[in-house]
Design a protein around this motif. Structure first.
Motif, mmCIF file in Angstrom:
data_model
loop_
_atom_site.group_PDB
_atom_site.id
_atom_site.type_symbol
_atom_site.label_atom_id
_atom_site.label_comp_id
_atom_site.label_asym_id
_atom_site.label_seq_id
_atom_site.Cartn_x
_atom_site.Cartn_y
_atom_site.Cartn_z
ATOM 1 N N ASP A 60 0.843 -1.207 0.000
ATOM 2 C CA ASP A 60 0.000 0.000 0.000
ATOM 3 C C ASP A 60 0.874 1.251 0.000
ATOM 4 O O ASP A 60 0.483 2.306 0.455
ATOM 5 C CB ASP A 60 -0.965 -0.009 1.198
ATOM 6 C CG ASP A 60 -0.224 -0.203 2.511
ATOM 7 O OD1 ASP A 60 1.035 -0.317 2.461
ATOM 8 O OD2 ASP A 60 -0.875 -0.244 3.563
ATOM 9 N N LYS A 61 2.088 1.095 -0.515
ATOM 10 C CA LYS A 61 3.033 2.220 -0.510
ATOM 11 C C LYS A 61 3.558 2.501 -1.912
ATOM 12 O O LYS A 61 3.655 1.585 -2.742
ATOM 13 C CB LYS A 61 4.238 1.876 0.366
ATOM 14 C CG LYS A 61 4.006 2.094 1.852
ATOM 15 C CD LYS A 61 5.340 2.068 2.581
ATOM 16 C CE LYS A 61 5.243 2.645 3.973
ATOM 17 N NZ LYS A 61 4.020 2.341 4.698
ATOM 18 N N GLU A 74 9.637 7.046 -0.055
ATOM 19 C CA GLU A 74 8.624 6.014 0.123
ATOM 20 C C GLU A 74 7.474 6.665 0.887
ATOM 21 O O GLU A 74 7.718 7.373 1.859
ATOM 22 C CB GLU A 74 9.247 4.895 0.972
ATOM 23 C CG GLU A 74 8.528 3.589 0.866
ATOM 24 C CD GLU A 74 9.293 2.488 1.615
ATOM 25 O OE1 GLU A 74 10.433 2.194 1.234
ATOM 26 O OE2 GLU A 74 8.714 1.986 2.580
ATOM 27 N N PHE A 75 6.263 6.467 0.416
ATOM 28 C CA PHE A 75 5.140 7.098 1.133
ATOM 29 C C PHE A 75 3.856 6.312 0.909
ATOM 30 O O PHE A 75 3.696 5.613 -0.101
ATOM 31 C CB PHE A 75 4.966 8.565 0.705
ATOM 32 C CG PHE A 75 4.901 8.790 -0.787
ATOM 33 C CD1 PHE A 75 3.709 8.655 -1.478
ATOM 34 C CD2 PHE A 75 6.049 9.138 -1.507
ATOM 35 C CE1 PHE A 75 3.651 8.862 -2.852
ATOM 36 C CE2 PHE A 75 5.999 9.344 -2.889
ATOM 37 C CZ PHE A 75 4.801 9.202 -3.557
ATOM 38 N N GLY A 76 2.940 6.451 1.888
ATOM 39 C CA GLY A 76 1.624 5.831 1.774
ATOM 40 C C GLY A 76 0.683 6.715 0.982
ATOM 41 O O GLY A 76 1.073 7.795 0.514
ATOM 42 N N LEU A 77 -0.560 6.284 0.839
ATOM 43 C CA LEU A 77 -1.492 6.994 -0.038
ATOM 44 C C LEU A 77 -2.537 7.810 0.724
ATOM 45 O O LEU A 77 -3.464 8.351 0.124
ATOM 46 C CB LEU A 77 -2.181 5.985 -0.971
ATOM 47 C CG LEU A 77 -1.242 5.357 -2.004
ATOM 48 C CD1 LEU A 77 -1.893 4.156 -2.682
ATOM 49 C CD2 LEU A 77 -0.835 6.399 -3.044
ATOM 50 N N ASN A 78 -2.386 7.869 2.040
ATOM 51 C CA ASN A 78 -3.328 8.669 2.827
ATOM 52 C C ASN A 78 -2.797 10.096 2.987
ATOM 53 O O ASN A 78 -1.590 10.329 2.898
ATOM 54 C CB ASN A 78 -3.540 8.042 4.202
ATOM 55 C CG ASN A 78 -4.157 6.659 4.061
ATOM 56 O OD1 ASN A 78 -5.109 6.466 3.301
ATOM 57 N ND2 ASN A 78 -3.582 5.691 4.763
ATOM 58 N N GLU A 80 -2.172 11.956 5.403
ATOM 59 C CA GLU A 80 -1.126 12.212 6.410
ATOM 60 C C GLU A 80 0.229 11.627 6.008
ATOM 61 O O GLU A 80 1.225 11.807 6.717
ATOM 62 C CB GLU A 80 -1.554 11.685 7.792
ATOM 63 C CG GLU A 80 -1.795 10.190 7.886
ATOM 64 C CD GLU A 80 -3.219 9.772 7.503
ATOM 65 O OE1 GLU A 80 -3.921 10.592 6.861
ATOM 66 O OE2 GLU A 80 -3.612 8.638 7.813
ATOM 67 N N ASP A 81 0.285 10.939 4.864
ATOM 68 C CA ASP A 81 1.540 10.292 4.457
ATOM 69 C C ASP A 81 2.423 11.174 3.581
ATOM 70 O O ASP A 81 3.412 10.700 3.005
ATOM 71 C CB ASP A 81 1.237 9.002 3.672
ATOM 72 C CG ASP A 81 0.516 7.977 4.529
ATOM 73 O OD1 ASP A 81 0.768 7.961 5.751
ATOM 74 O OD2 ASP A 81 -0.302 7.214 3.987
ATOM 75 N N LYS A 84 8.334 14.507 2.468
ATOM 76 C CA LYS A 84 8.943 15.832 2.674
ATOM 77 C C LYS A 84 9.529 16.394 1.381
ATOM 78 O O LYS A 84 9.387 17.564 1.095
ATOM 79 C CB LYS A 84 10.065 15.735 3.713
ATOM 80 C CG LYS A 84 9.527 15.527 5.101
ATOM 81 C CD LYS A 84 10.410 16.209 6.156
ATOM 82 C CE LYS A 84 9.763 16.099 7.512
ATOM 83 N NZ LYS A 84 9.533 14.671 7.914
ATOM 84 N N ALA A 85 10.215 15.531 0.631
ATOM 85 C CA ALA A 85 10.910 16.025 -0.572
ATOM 86 C C ALA A 85 9.897 16.573 -1.579
ATOM 87 O O ALA A 85 8.885 15.929 -1.858
ATOM 88 C CB ALA A 85 11.709 14.889 -1.206
ATOM 89 N N GLN A 86 10.223 17.754 -2.102
ATOM 90 C CA GLN A 86 9.296 18.410 -3.035
ATOM 91 C C GLN A 86 8.999 17.536 -4.256
ATOM 92 O O GLN A 86 7.856 17.405 -4.671
ATOM 93 C CB GLN A 86 9.898 19.751 -3.466
ATOM 94 C CG GLN A 86 9.171 20.425 -4.602
ATOM 95 C CD GLN A 86 8.457 21.688 -4.133
ATOM 96 O OE1 GLN A 86 8.217 21.888 -2.943
ATOM 97 N NE2 GLN A 86 8.126 22.541 -5.066
ATOM 98 N N TRP A 87 10.036 16.910 -4.819
ATOM 99 C CA TRP A 87 9.804 16.117 -6.035
ATOM 100 C C TRP A 87 8.820 14.982 -5.757
ATOM 101 O O TRP A 87 7.996 14.639 -6.598
ATOM 102 C CB TRP A 87 11.131 15.581 -6.601
ATOM 103 C CG TRP A 87 11.859 14.606 -5.716
ATOM 104 C CD1 TRP A 87 12.837 14.903 -4.811
ATOM 105 C CD2 TRP A 87 11.672 13.189 -5.647
ATOM 106 N NE1 TRP A 87 13.260 13.755 -4.180
ATOM 107 C CE2 TRP A 87 12.565 12.692 -4.674
ATOM 108 C CE3 TRP A 87 10.836 12.287 -6.312
ATOM 109 C CZ2 TRP A 87 12.650 11.340 -4.349
ATOM 110 C CZ3 TRP A 87 10.921 10.937 -5.991
ATOM 111 C CH2 TRP A 87 11.806 10.472 -5.018
ATOM 112 N N ALA A 88 8.893 14.409 -4.546
ATOM 113 C CA ALA A 88 7.997 13.299 -4.221
ATOM 114 C C ALA A 88 6.583 13.795 -3.942
ATOM 115 O O ALA A 88 5.603 13.081 -4.170
ATOM 116 C CB ALA A 88 8.551 12.541 -3.017
ATOM 117 N N ARG A 89 6.495 15.051 -3.488
ATOM 118 C CA ARG A 89 5.156 15.618 -3.223
ATOM 119 C C ARG A 89 4.338 15.743 -4.507
ATOM 120 O O ARG A 89 3.117 15.672 -4.488
ATOM 121 C CB ARG A 89 5.273 16.986 -2.557
ATOM 122 C CG ARG A 89 5.755 16.914 -1.127
ATOM 123 C CD ARG A 89 5.853 18.308 -0.526
ATOM 124 N NE ARG A 89 4.545 18.899 -0.283
ATOM 125 C CZ ARG A 89 3.842 18.704 0.822
ATOM 126 N NH1 ARG A 89 4.309 17.940 1.770
ATOM 127 N NH2 ARG A 89 2.664 19.277 0.983
#
Ligand code: GLA
Length: 377
Positions: A60-61, A74-78, A80-81, A84-89
């Motif tokens: 689920d990540k 690495e991040f979840g899909l909710n 609150e997940d 931090k990194a702008q590119w990943a946002r």
């Protein structure tokens, strides 16, 4: 670029079958800061973009690797997940905006890279958003229509990056077609492809390599000025305002809001004039309107900078048909419509003069109008 991505993907996530998607950066011939005012824009996708290899991972990540930055996230899909990194946002934002449409997506692995120069006004961020919006829609068979995919990218900017941008960049990135510019009516959302291959001319970008630190807050401030002026005139968008109406509220709005609105109202007609002129192969008029836009953006909208103004003046001196700051402004590129016979001389002279003045040469990008978002493999 593809080899780099394949290698990184295999290293981080193994060799199992995956898909490859791409989307493009954009140019805009004319119609700047008009999209969020319900007016017209006239962009096209370019041969520089973002490419992503992607595969559902059974978790689920999201596990993402930026080949250019050599960074992993690495991040979840909710909600609150949020990473931090702008590119990943950007990727997270696209996922979230798709989920907000009531669609279900699952975890995926991705490695991606791009060749749109960052901060040059060619929409590297829209290319990133559009690549993932298109890819997720296709990979998970979500059935989201293309315009909505562009809106997913735009809303990612609003909600996860903090730029209240219009629809132009994501629209061009998704809808781009080789050899054509697209005139989009940003109020009705109707659009029309215009084959663009001016005989005897080239389009080229000169990148000042200047980046404005506060560009996003200054952009949002421009947008607020337009909204203030529209409100004072009792219209929803500046699209519906005239110069006469603006004169009527001159005493009721700030001098700054007045100047912003003055530019935007003029820009609406310039886009239409350019489209008409193209129909007659009248490139002199196209070019004249480009210069008008430049100086409107410089003096009234105040989104130029000394480096961009220098290039516009130099272009005129060299006999370039049309030149103006492209995109949001505050640095980045000029777009130039140049006759073939003076092209080489212009590039050499403008680059040398610029370097003498500012201590570094501008970067030169010939424009190739290309396809937008698509699956490559
Ligand atoms: C940026 C925004 C676009 C548009 C341009 C200016 O590129 O993302 O929506 O407003 O600036 O025309």
């Amino acid at each position: 670029m593809k080899e780099k991505i394949n290698k990184a993907f295999a290293e981080h996530f193994g060799e199992a079958p995956s898909r490859l998607y791409t989307s493009a950066g954009r140019i805009n011939l004319i119609g700047e800061h008009t999209d969020y005012n319900g007016e017209f824009v006239f962009p096209g996708a370019i041969d520089k973009g973002m490419v992503a290899r992607i595969r559902e991972n059974g978790y689920d990540k999201v596990r993402a690797y930026s080949v250019d930055l050599q960074e992993y996230a690495e991040f979840g899909l909710n909600e609150e997940d949020a990473p931090k990194a702008q590119w990943a946002r950007y990727i997270f934002g696209v996922c979230r905006e798709i989920i907000k449409l009531g669609k279900t997506i699952k975890g995926f692995d991705t490695a991606f890279a791009g060749d749109v120069p960052l901060g040059a006004g060619m929409s590297s961020s829209a290319a990133l958003e559009s690549t993932f919006a298109f890819a997720l829609n296709d990979m998970f068979s979500l059935g989201i229509e293309k315009f909505q995919l562009a809106i997913v990218g735009q809303m990612t900017e609003h909600h996860y990056i903090g730029v209240n941008c219009g629809i132009m960049d994501q629209f061009a990135s998704i809808f781009g077609r080789k050899g054509s510019l697209i005139r989009l009516d940003c109020r009705s959302l109707e659009y029309e492809y215009f084959p663009f291959n001016p005989k005897g001319y080239k389009l080229v970008l000169l990148d000042t390599v200047v980046k404005h630190e506060l560009a996003s807050s200054a952009y949002n401030a421009r947008r607020r000025s337009c909204e203030n002026a529209a409100k004072a005139m009792g219209v929803e968008f500046l699209r519906d305002a005239t110069f006469e109406m603006l004169e009527g509220v001159k005493d009721k709005i700030s001098a700054e809001d007045y100047k912003r609105a003055y530019y935007v109202i003029g820009e609406k007609q310039r886009v239409l004039d350019v489209c008409d002129a193209l129909g007659r192969d009248d490139y002199e008029t196209v070019g004249a309107k480009m210069y008008e836009t430049h100086w409107g953006m410089s003096k009234d909208y105040e989104v130029s900078c000394p480096e961009l103004d220098f290039l516009a003046i130099k272009a005129k001196e060299c006999g370039v048909t049309g030149c103006r700051v492209m995109g949001g402004g505050f640095g980045g590129c000029t777009i130039n419509l140049v006759k073939n016979e003076i092209y080489d001389k212009f590039i050499v002279e403008a680059s040398a003069a610029f370097e003498k003045q500012f201590g570094h040469a501008p970067k030169v990008y010939p424009v190739v109008i290309s396809d937008g978002a698509r699956r490559l493999e």
